[in-house]
Design a protein around this motif. Sequence first.
Motif: not given
Length: 263
Positions: A117, A119-121, A211-212, A215-216, A218, A220, A222
């Motif tokens: 997984n 997610k995000g930065y 990924a960014r 995440a924005e 909400g 992930c 996977e």
Amino acid sequence: MTNQQAQTMKLAEVVDSAASSAQAIPQLSHDYPQLNVAQAYQIQTASLEHRLARGEKLVGIKMGFTSRAKMVQMGVDDLIWGRLTDKMQLVEGGTTSMSRFIHPRIEPEIAFRLKKNIKGYINLSQAMEAVDGIAPAMEIIDSRYTNFNFSLPDVIADNSSSSGFVLGQWHSPNVDISNQAMIMEFNGRAVQIGSSSAILGNPYRSLVEAARLAAESGLCLEAGHTVLAGAATAAHPLAAGDHVCLHTGTLGKVEITLEADND
């Protein structure tokens, strides 16, 4: 439920019906000029829920506007993304029907398969560490809007035009994809020639952005999901009877055939 939420659900039904029936619709923004990017992604999400309710499974995401030239053309400063479901995946080397599309175009891509997984930065190294397979791919884009005309919120609401995809053989993530030759042939004739470097300079940068952006919203990305990194060349219009083959530098090829007209 607020008025905007009710509007979002209504427009999601409109977009979902257009996609499932392969019938063109007017731009949403014509009747709803206040439509913005945030609501467009809400419409995309709600439209996906209709598909999942019919038994489709989410298998990944696609990235769009990964070419700086395309960003300038569309007057935007960020990438867009859409969802991939199992029903959208076409059989490599197989045949698919034109009846499922309105005015399809196809573009050469690089696909990533995730082993964990994300997610995000994340940075480039973390993106590379999250991949356990790389494959040549082609995506069929098919805007559900009349005459392929749309605004930025329109295209996002319409799952960023994603309609189908086909994957070639998976390869080790150790393969260098920073400058893969990408030659897309129609019926044995090269129609688009480019390089994977056109995808943000390096396709892995698209995975960082995926990924960014997920995440924005909400989400992930996977393990097991496929991420299409974006087009390496311009999309090319498809017609009944076309056999399309993408040849790459070291990733091999991927191909698909559109059913011929019976007329």
